[in-house]
Write a protein that holds these residues in place. Structure first.
Motif, PDB file in Angstrom:
ATOM      1  N   ALA A  88       0.809  -1.226   0.000  1.00  0.00           N
ATOM      2  CA  ALA A  88       0.000   0.000   0.000  1.00  0.00           C
ATOM      3  C   ALA A  88       0.843   1.277   0.000  1.00  0.00           C
ATOM      4  O   ALA A  88       0.299   2.372  -0.157  1.00  0.00           O
ATOM      5  N   TYR A  89       2.161   1.162   0.145  1.00  0.00           N
ATOM      6  CA  TYR A  89       3.045   2.329   0.248  1.00  0.00           C
ATOM      7  C   TYR A  89       2.892   3.230  -0.971  1.00  0.00           C
ATOM      8  O   TYR A  89       2.960   2.768  -2.118  1.00  0.00           O
ATOM      9  N   THR A  90       2.684   4.523  -0.707  1.00  0.00           N
ATOM     10  CA  THR A  90       2.526   5.489  -1.799  1.00  0.00           C
ATOM     11  C   THR A  90       3.635   6.524  -1.757  1.00  0.00           C
ATOM     12  O   THR A  90       4.174   6.848  -0.699  1.00  0.00           O
ATOM     13  N   LEU A  91       3.925   7.048  -2.912  1.00  0.00           N
ATOM     14  CA  LEU A  91       4.890   8.125  -3.073  1.00  0.00           C
ATOM     15  C   LEU A  91       4.347   9.021  -4.173  1.00  0.00           C
ATOM     16  O   LEU A  91       4.032   8.534  -5.268  1.00  0.00           O
ATOM     17  N   GLY A 110       1.493  10.202  -4.349  1.00  0.00           N
ATOM     18  CA  GLY A 110       0.112   9.839  -4.620  1.00  0.00           C
ATOM     19  C   GLY A 110      -0.069   8.529  -5.365  1.00  0.00           C
ATOM     20  O   GLY A 110      -1.195   8.122  -5.646  1.00  0.00           O
ATOM     21  N   TYR A 111       1.022   7.856  -5.697  1.00  0.00           N
ATOM     22  CA  TYR A 111       0.939   6.595  -6.444  1.00  0.00           C
ATOM     23  C   TYR A 111       1.357   5.421  -5.562  1.00  0.00           C
ATOM     24  O   TYR A 111       2.324   5.522  -4.808  1.00  0.00           O
ATOM     25  N   LYS A 154       2.461  -1.232  -7.216  1.00  0.00           N
ATOM     26  CA  LYS A 154       1.417  -1.428  -8.230  1.00  0.00           C
ATOM     27  C   LYS A 154       1.766  -0.659  -9.506  1.00  0.00           C
ATOM     28  O   LYS A 154       1.634  -1.178 -10.611  1.00  0.00           O
ATOM     29  N   LYS A 155       2.238   0.573  -9.350  1.00  0.00           N
ATOM     30  CA  LYS A 155       2.614   1.397 -10.505  1.00  0.00           C
ATOM     31  C   LYS A 155       3.794   0.775 -11.247  1.00  0.00           C
ATOM     32  O   LYS A 155       3.820   0.722 -12.469  1.00  0.00           O
ATOM     33  N   TRP A 156       4.788   0.281 -10.483  1.00  0.00           N
ATOM     34  CA  TRP A 156       5.961  -0.342 -11.097  1.00  0.00           C
ATOM     35  C   TRP A 156       5.527  -1.519 -11.957  1.00  0.00           C
ATOM     36  O   TRP A 156       5.970  -1.672 -13.093  1.00  0.00           O
TER      37      TRP A 156
END
Length: 156
Positions: free
Chosen positions: A32-35, A37-38, A42-44
């Motif tokens: 769930a870690y965001t940076l 806002g992403y 999951k984005k990777w």
């Protein structure tokens, strides 16, 4: 990909890339870690989908994802310490007569003071870059130690 409950139980997830590849028991806070806002992991993975790349993920890329999981877990493990250091960097410098606690063990004048020992600031140097701190040993006379700001924190 798909995300399912992990085999280790609550607060762990299995991250499925496809029918044959998964990362097992990723801690929920890491996933769930965001940076910015992403959701980082999951984005990777979204940038490495077969349809987008025109090829499957390589074993090096899969290993890289594992390293990202570990790095984020380390960041989260250090979160409280990082917040504490940040707070100290923005707060007012300590002043004379403030009580401070040692962040690491210290030997001064042959006397050992363990981390957490509380002392009193008797002088402030260079706007709070350093301090003269009077420490009370278990037995004997008080000892004055010259310490850098990063060696102490405000006493609770």
């Amino acid at each position: 990909g798909m995300v399912r409950s992990g085999t280790r139980g609550e607060r762990f997830l299995d991250i499925h890339l496809n029918a044959t590849t998964r990362w097992k028991d990723v801690p929920e806070p890491v996933w769930a870690y965001t940076l910015g806002g992403y959701q980082v992991l999951k984005k990777w993975l979204s940038y490495r989908e077969t349809e987008l790349l025109g090829r499957p993920l390589t074993s090096d890329e899969a290993q890289q994802f594992t390293h990202h999981v570990r790095r984020i877990a380390a960041i989260l493990a250090l979160h409280a310490d990082l917040d504490s250091h940040y707070h100290c960097s923005i707060c007012q410098p300590l002043a004379e007569h403030d009580c401070v606690a040692l962040l690491t063990d210290l030997v001064e004048d042959g006397v050992r003071f363990p981390a957490g020992t509380v002392g009193t600031i008797i002088s402030v140097y260079h706007g709070g870059q350093g301090y003269a701190v009077e420490l009370e040993p278990v037995s004997g006379n008080p000892v004055v130690a010259t310490l850098l700001a990063q060696q102490v924190k405000p006493a609770p």
